[in-house]
Write a protein that holds these residues in place. Structure first.
Motif, PDB file in Angstrom:
ATOM      1  N   GLU A  64      -5.999  21.896  -3.028  1.00  0.00           N
ATOM      2  CA  GLU A  64      -6.742  20.831  -3.708  1.00  0.00           C
ATOM      3  C   GLU A  64      -5.797  19.711  -4.110  1.00  0.00           C
ATOM      4  N   CYS A  65      -6.384  18.604  -4.511  1.00  0.00           N
ATOM      5  CA  CYS A  65      -5.638  17.476  -5.083  1.00  0.00           C
ATOM      6  C   CYS A  65      -6.295  17.084  -6.399  1.00  0.00           C
ATOM      7  N   GLN A  66      -5.519  16.442  -7.254  1.00  0.00           N
ATOM      8  CA  GLN A  66      -6.064  15.925  -8.511  1.00  0.00           C
ATOM      9  C   GLN A  66      -5.516  14.534  -8.774  1.00  0.00           C
ATOM     10  N   GLY A  67      -6.384  13.682  -9.353  1.00  0.00           N
ATOM     11  CA  GLY A  67      -5.953  12.369  -9.820  1.00  0.00           C
ATOM     12  C   GLY A  67      -5.604  11.380  -8.733  1.00  0.00           C
ATOM     13  N   LEU A  68      -6.248  11.472  -7.574  1.00  0.00           N
ATOM     14  CA  LEU A  68      -5.999  10.474  -6.532  1.00  0.00           C
ATOM     15  C   LEU A  68      -6.566   9.131  -6.968  1.00  0.00           C
ATOM     16  N   PRO A  69      -6.032   8.014  -6.460  1.00  0.00           N
ATOM     17  CA  PRO A  69      -6.561   6.704  -6.875  1.00  0.00           C
ATOM     18  C   PRO A  69      -7.926   6.434  -6.267  1.00  0.00           C
ATOM     19  N   ILE A  70      -8.702   5.633  -6.965  1.00  0.00           N
ATOM     20  CA  ILE A  70      -9.979   5.157  -6.437  1.00  0.00           C
ATOM     21  C   ILE A  70      -9.726   3.779  -5.835  1.00  0.00           C
ATOM     22  N   ALA A 105       0.818  -1.207   0.000  1.00  0.00           N
ATOM     23  CA  ALA A 105       0.000   0.000   0.000  1.00  0.00           C
ATOM     24  C   ALA A 105       0.857   1.264   0.000  1.00  0.00           C
ATOM     25  N   ASP A 106       2.029   1.206   0.616  1.00  0.00           N
ATOM     26  CA  ASP A 106       2.856   2.401   0.726  1.00  0.00           C
ATOM     27  C   ASP A 106       3.502   2.808  -0.600  1.00  0.00           C
ATOM     28  N   SER A 107       3.557   1.872  -1.556  1.00  0.00           N
ATOM     29  CA  SER A 107       4.205   2.191  -2.826  1.00  0.00           C
ATOM     30  C   SER A 107       3.197   2.532  -3.921  1.00  0.00           C
ATOM     31  N   GLU A 108       1.911   2.350  -3.660  1.00  0.00           N
ATOM     32  CA  GLU A 108       0.873   2.575  -4.673  1.00  0.00           C
ATOM     33  C   GLU A 108       0.400   4.029  -4.598  1.00  0.00           C
ATOM     34  N   VAL A 109       0.973   4.872  -5.426  1.00  0.00           N
ATOM     35  CA  VAL A 109       0.732   6.314  -5.318  1.00  0.00           C
ATOM     36  C   VAL A 109       0.461   6.904  -6.690  1.00  0.00           C
ATOM     37  N   GLN A 110      -0.496   7.825  -6.752  1.00  0.00           N
ATOM     38  CA  GLN A 110      -0.701   8.642  -7.936  1.00  0.00           C
ATOM     39  C   GLN A 110      -1.359   9.951  -7.499  1.00  0.00           C
ATOM     40  N   LEU A 170     -13.871   0.298   6.821  1.00  0.00           N
ATOM     41  CA  LEU A 170     -13.442  -1.038   7.229  1.00  0.00           C
ATOM     42  C   LEU A 170     -12.620  -0.974   8.512  1.00  0.00           C
ATOM     43  N   LYS A 171     -12.577  -2.083   9.203  1.00  0.00           N
ATOM     44  CA  LYS A 171     -11.867  -2.118  10.485  1.00  0.00           C
ATOM     45  C   LYS A 171     -10.348  -2.075  10.315  1.00  0.00           C
ATOM     46  N   PHE A 172      -9.881  -2.266   9.042  1.00  0.00           N
ATOM     47  CA  PHE A 172      -8.438  -2.306   8.841  1.00  0.00           C
ATOM     48  C   PHE A 172      -7.823  -0.901   8.841  1.00  0.00           C
ATOM     49  N   GLY A 173      -8.631   0.123   8.873  1.00  0.00           N
ATOM     50  CA  GLY A 173      -8.096   1.475   8.922  1.00  0.00           C
ATOM     51  C   GLY A 173      -8.098   2.153   7.571  1.00  0.00           C
ATOM     52  N   ASP A 174      -7.685   3.428   7.552  1.00  0.00           N
ATOM     53  CA  ASP A 174      -7.692   4.222   6.337  1.00  0.00           C
ATOM     54  C   ASP A 174      -6.513   3.849   5.433  1.00  0.00           C
ATOM     55  N   GLU A 175      -6.729   3.996   4.092  1.00  0.00           N
ATOM     56  CA  GLU A 175      -5.692   3.636   3.130  1.00  0.00           C
ATOM     57  C   GLU A 175      -4.818   4.845   2.817  1.00  0.00           C
ATOM     58  N   PHE A 176      -3.529   4.601   2.799  1.00  0.00           N
ATOM     59  CA  PHE A 176      -2.546   5.625   2.464  1.00  0.00           C
ATOM     60  C   PHE A 176      -2.576   5.880   0.954  1.00  0.00           C
ATOM     61  N   LEU A 177      -2.626   7.154   0.535  1.00  0.00           N
ATOM     62  CA  LEU A 177      -2.704   7.505  -0.881  1.00  0.00           C
ATOM     63  C   LEU A 177      -1.436   8.181  -1.403  1.00  0.00           C
ATOM     64  N   GLY A 178      -0.591   8.669  -0.503  1.00  0.00           N
ATOM     65  CA  GLY A 178       0.627   9.337  -0.955  1.00  0.00           C
ATOM     66  C   GLY A 178       1.028  10.426   0.015  1.00  0.00           C
ATOM     67  N   GLU A 179       2.286  10.857  -0.105  1.00  0.00           N
ATOM     68  CA  GLU A 179       2.761  11.879   0.829  1.00  0.00           C
ATOM     69  C   GLU A 179       3.669  12.862   0.113  1.00  0.00           C
ATOM     70  N   LEU A 180       3.950  13.952   0.831  1.00  0.00           N
ATOM     71  CA  LEU A 180       4.850  14.978   0.352  1.00  0.00           C
ATOM     72  C   LEU A 180       5.663  15.477   1.542  1.00  0.00           C
ATOM     73  N   ARG A 181       6.984  15.532   1.391  1.00  0.00           N
ATOM     74  CA  ARG A 181       7.869  16.014   2.462  1.00  0.00           C
ATOM     75  C   ARG A 181       8.658  17.209   1.938  1.00  0.00           C
ATOM     76  N   LEU A 182       8.574  18.352   2.661  1.00  0.00           N
ATOM     77  CA  LEU A 182       9.263  19.571   2.253  1.00  0.00           C
ATOM     78  C   LEU A 182      10.076  20.116   3.410  1.00  0.00           C
ATOM     79  N   PRO A 183      11.407  20.235   3.263  1.00  0.00           N
ATOM     80  CA  PRO A 183      12.217  20.851   4.324  1.00  0.00           C
ATOM     81  C   PRO A 183      11.931  22.351   4.399  1.00  0.00           C
ATOM     82  N   LEU A 184      11.877  22.878   5.614  1.00  0.00           N
ATOM     83  CA  LEU A 184      11.537  24.284   5.761  1.00  0.00           C
ATOM     84  C   LEU A 184      12.665  25.215   5.352  1.00  0.00           C
ATOM     85  N   LYS A 185      13.874  24.695   5.233  1.00  0.00           N
ATOM     86  CA  LYS A 185      14.998  25.594   4.960  1.00  0.00           C
ATOM     87  C   LYS A 185      14.862  26.288   3.601  1.00  0.00           C
TER      88      LYS A 185
END
Length: 829
Positions: free
Chosen positions: A153-159, A119-124, A237-252
């Motif tokens: 906003e977001c665009q093109g998230l997976p279904i 699930a952690d690698s399935e991103v769009q 579902l009881k298994f919890g929410d599905e991860f769709l993707g992330e973004l990491r930005l350093p503040l510097k």
């Protein structure tokens, strides 16, 4: 579907051959085998699925897939699924090819290692953020620094599992702190608009210092901080929410600018550096052809298009631009697809194919091998049949294919593959009935064959008969090889690829269709020893059912019927109908009489009774239009009219509405080759000195209503001529080294006129001088278009902002383009 950009349209398409998988991991059960299928995905959106191959760890698929891509995408992905006994699908592994890497594998068979899926690698998708770092002076006069993070906003998230209810979490994280906040959930959308702002305190309050926003300690702290945005799909579902993707930005990076707004591609989550063997899931063989066409307005393509459209008139045809494209392309089909579409669009397909077919026949030494290779001619005819013959396949095959898919009669005739309880003789009889029925509908379908196919087949037959005058069968085999071997047999074998079924048939039905296709292919071959065509003895035994002359005669008849009125006479329809006297005699009543009508592909006649001498014979070339007649003309139903030269009209009443339609269709079909066909007609009769429809008084007044005949609607193809010319330009540009090599070959042959050098022997060059002229024009035309594309890219580069919606941060293809432009600029300086 084109994506409009300033000044041009962008088209994307992909053609994929899914070959086979090998060395899949064994199933953790007693038999260890798997039932696997493969899917094709744009990012995570499935767009195609293969058949299921049962009980194999090395499944062979051998399926082709083509699609127009209507949106942006980051990965072309392939998933191998295993279906277990409970019909649940589990993922074995995947191949994900980044869009910018597709050209590396262009049109070559490649083995890809399957990768693990989690699930952690399935991103769009992408996210639009605005960040603002600001100083805040408190009431006591001290300063602190706050970060405002606005998730727009977001665009093109997976279904996921048919739905997408996304929300975002925003986290400010540092070495010694982590603070998270969350947006509202947006229901049932993969393009959510959040527009929520979150505030974080970045530095602790300190005394205000005009020289620096931060004291020494705070600078170090900020450099180590990052803002993280995670997208989630809210799940019930009881298994919890599905991860769709992330973004990491350093503040510097905000140190240079206190405000920043951009689009970002979402990224997969770090999997904790799990060590996975790259080869423990097996591999998948693929052939991928991805094209991206940037199409200008029509006038840009005029020079190259004119050279191509003249190809049919060039002598010899091997010196034409279209033939040269077939010579330089790695595979003939690569050239055939855009050429056929271009020539169809401009109504030049028949003369072009006739010219290249005639040239190929002249080079053929053995009549048994005629049109059997993967030449430019055969590939162009295959492509024309796919485009023009889709409706023909539907009306001919679909009813019986539907029945085979629904009824599931056992038809296995291999004794080794018989299931318990099945009877070999019963299965043979079931299969024989299916083959007989399909063969019959094919051999009686000649009159439904589209005109453009008929005209091509007529040309093939004439070329073959002229070249091999001593072989009486070659005029039939030249046509039947296409009708049976390359048109009907593939459609029976894979009906889903020809829109005859929505999905790939189940394994049992697929096996039945395979056996039918093999038999139909052999029936259409007209070879002398047909049993030798089969490697399997059970197929040779089964074919004995059809080893009769009547089957060969039927193949010859349909070969004749698929053509214009110049073909040998074929009886098409017989029936008693009522006709109105045409007034051929100066005196006499124009009354209604019952007559016996007879139609062949040469003439339309009627007589008093069966076997009598014809009272009237109308050559097919004299039928200028066939249309319904309005009921008000004679107060009679089910009437139609056959319009002849000098405005003579034969009015006929059929027995019922179905027969009226059948006669109109078949008469229209056989007369479509006529060059003087009318475009307008009178829907009512000429009576009492005027036309009832438009009231015109002169009996020779041109018609008042457009004719309904002509090409069937399915052949009025939605083809973009400019796009096809752009595709051909791209191919010429891709194979420019070969074009230059061919130019060298022309110079070599024309100067020395000796034995061909080995490096040039791959090209067909019948006339070096003419070929050289054409090559010069092609290279000039391609060079001009290349300059236009380069200028467009430079202009766009100047205007495009990295981080815009079109090119989000993380867009590797744009990063590569920026690097290329920088290198070009540096080189020019």
């Amino acid at each position: 579907m084109a994506v409009e950009e300033e000044g041009l349209r962008v088209f994307q398409s992909v053609r994929i051959k899914i070959g086979e998988a090998k060395n899949l991991p064994t199933y953790p059960g007693p038999n260890k085998m798997r039932d696997c299928y493969c899917t094709v995905n744009l990012d995570q959106e499935e767009v195609f699925r293969t058949k299921i191959v049962e009980k194999s760890l090395c499944p062979f698929y051998g399926e082709d897939f083509y699609c127009e891509i209507p949106r942006t995408f980051r990965h072309l992905s392939f998933y191998i699924f295993d279906r277990d006994v409970f019909r649940r699908d589990s993922i074995i592994g995947k191949v994900a090819i980044q869009k910018e890497d597709l050209q590396k594998y262009h049109n070559r068979d490649t083995w890809f290692q399957l990768q693990h899926v989690d699930a952690d690698s399935e991103v769009q998708g992408k996210v639009h953020l605005e960040l603002r770092l600001s100083e805040v002076i408190t009431d006591t006069g001290v300063v602190c620094h706050k970060l405002a993070t606005r998730v727009l906003e977001c665009q093109g998230l997976p279904i996921v599992n048919g739905q997408c209810d996304p929300y975002a979490t925003v986290t400010l994280a540092g070495p010694s702190r982590s603070e998270a906040k969350k947006t509202k959930v947006k229901k049932k959308t993969n393009n959510p608009h959040f527009d929520e702002v979150f505030y974080f305190e970045v530095t602790r309050p300190s005394s205000y210092n005009k020289k620096s926003h931060f004291d020494i300690e705070d600078v170090d702290e900020v450099d180590k901080m990052e803002i993280r945005v995670d997208l989630w799909n809210a799940s019930n579902l009881k298994f919890g929410d599905e991860f769709l993707g992330e973004l990491r930005l350093p503040l510097k990076f905000l140190r240079q600018s206190s405000s920043y707004e951009a689009w970002y591609f979402l990224q997969p989550r770090d999997n904790g550096n799990k060590s996975l063997k790259p080869d423990d899931l097996g591999s998948l063989r693929l052939n991928v052809v991805y094209t991206e066409d940037h199409v200008f307005s029509s006038d840009y393509y005029s020079p190259l298009r004119d050279i191509l459209l003249k190809s049919a008139d060039v002598e010899p045809v091997s010196a034409s631009a279209a033939h040269i494209l077939g010579e330089v392309c790695r595979e003939k089909q690569e050239a055939a697809i855009p050429l056929v579409r271009l020539f169809l669009h401009y109504g030049r397909i028949v003369p072009f194919i006739s010219a290249i077919a005639n040239a190929e026949v002249k080079r053929t030494q053995d009549p048994n091998t005629i049109f059997r290779g993967n030449s430019l001619t055969s590939k162009c005819i295959d492509e024309t049949m796919k485009l023009a013959g889709m409706h023909y396949l539907q009306v001919t095959l679909k009813p019986i294919i539907d029945e085979i898919c629904q009824v599931h009669k056992p038809c296995e005739i291999d004794p080794v593959k018989l299931k318990d309880g099945e009877n070999l003789e019963n299965n043979r009889e079931n299969l024989r009935q299916y083959v007989d029925r399909i063969f019959t509908v094919i051999t009686k379908s000649g009159v439904s064959c589209p005109t453009v196919m008929c005209d091509i087949f007529f040309s093939l037959r004439e070329s073959a008969a002229k070249r091999f005058q001593g072989d009486l069968d070659v005029r039939y085999t030249a046509v039947s090889s296409f009708i049976f071997l390359r048109f009907f047999a593939p459609a029976i074998l894979s009906p889903n690829l020809f829109q005859l079924t929505p999905h790939h048939p189940d394994p049992q039905t697929s096996r039945t269709l395979t056996l039918i296709s093999k038999t139909i292919q052999t029936l259409g071959s007209l070879s002398k020893s047909k049993s030798a065509n089969f490697k399997e003895s059970y197929m040779a035994t089964f074919y004995d059912y059809f080893n009769e002359q009547k089957y060969a005669d039927a193949v010859k008849n349909v070969s004749n019927a698929c053509g214009c009125s110049k073909n040998p006479a074929v009886l098409l329809k017989l029936m008693f109908m009522i006709k109105r006297a045409q007034g051929r005699k100066r005196f006499g009543m124009k009354n209604f009489k019952k007559r016996w009508f007879r139609l062949t592909n040469h003439e339309f006649t009627y007589q008093k009774s069966k076997g009598d001498h014809p009272l009237c014979s109308i050559p097919i070339e004299n039928i200028l239009a066939v249309e319904r007649l309005e009921e008000e003309s004679f107060k009679m139903k089910n009437m139609f009219q056959v319009i002849q030269p000098e405005r003579r009209v034969l009015y006929i009443q059929a027995n019922n509405c179905v027969e009226a339609k059948d006669w109109i269709d078949i008469l229209t079909k056989v007369s479509q080759c006529n060059k003087k066909r009318l475009t307008v007609y009178h829907p009512s009769a000429y009576l009492n000195g005027h036309w009832l429809c438009c009231k015109a008084t002169a009996d020779n007044t041109p018609g008042c209503t457009p004719c309904t005949g002509g090409l069937p609607a399915n052949i009025q193809l939605d083809i973009d001529g400019d796009r096809e010319t752009e595709r051909i330009y791209s191919l010429f540009n891709l194979y420019m080294p070969k074009l230059e090599k061919m130019q060298e070959a022309c110079g070599s042959k024309s100067v020395y006129d000796g034995p061909e050098e080995e490096e040039y022997s791959t090209f067909i060059i019948d006339d070096p001088k003419e070929t050289y002229k054409t090559l010069k024009l092609i290279i000039e035309g391609v060079g001009t278009l290349e300059q236009e594309h380069a200028q467009y890219k430079r202009d766009k580069f100047k205007k495009t902002k990295y981080g815009s919606q079109e090119h989000p941060i993380g867009d590797k293809s744009f990063q590569t383009y920026i690097r290329q432009q920088s290198e070009i600029s540096a080189h020019s300086i």
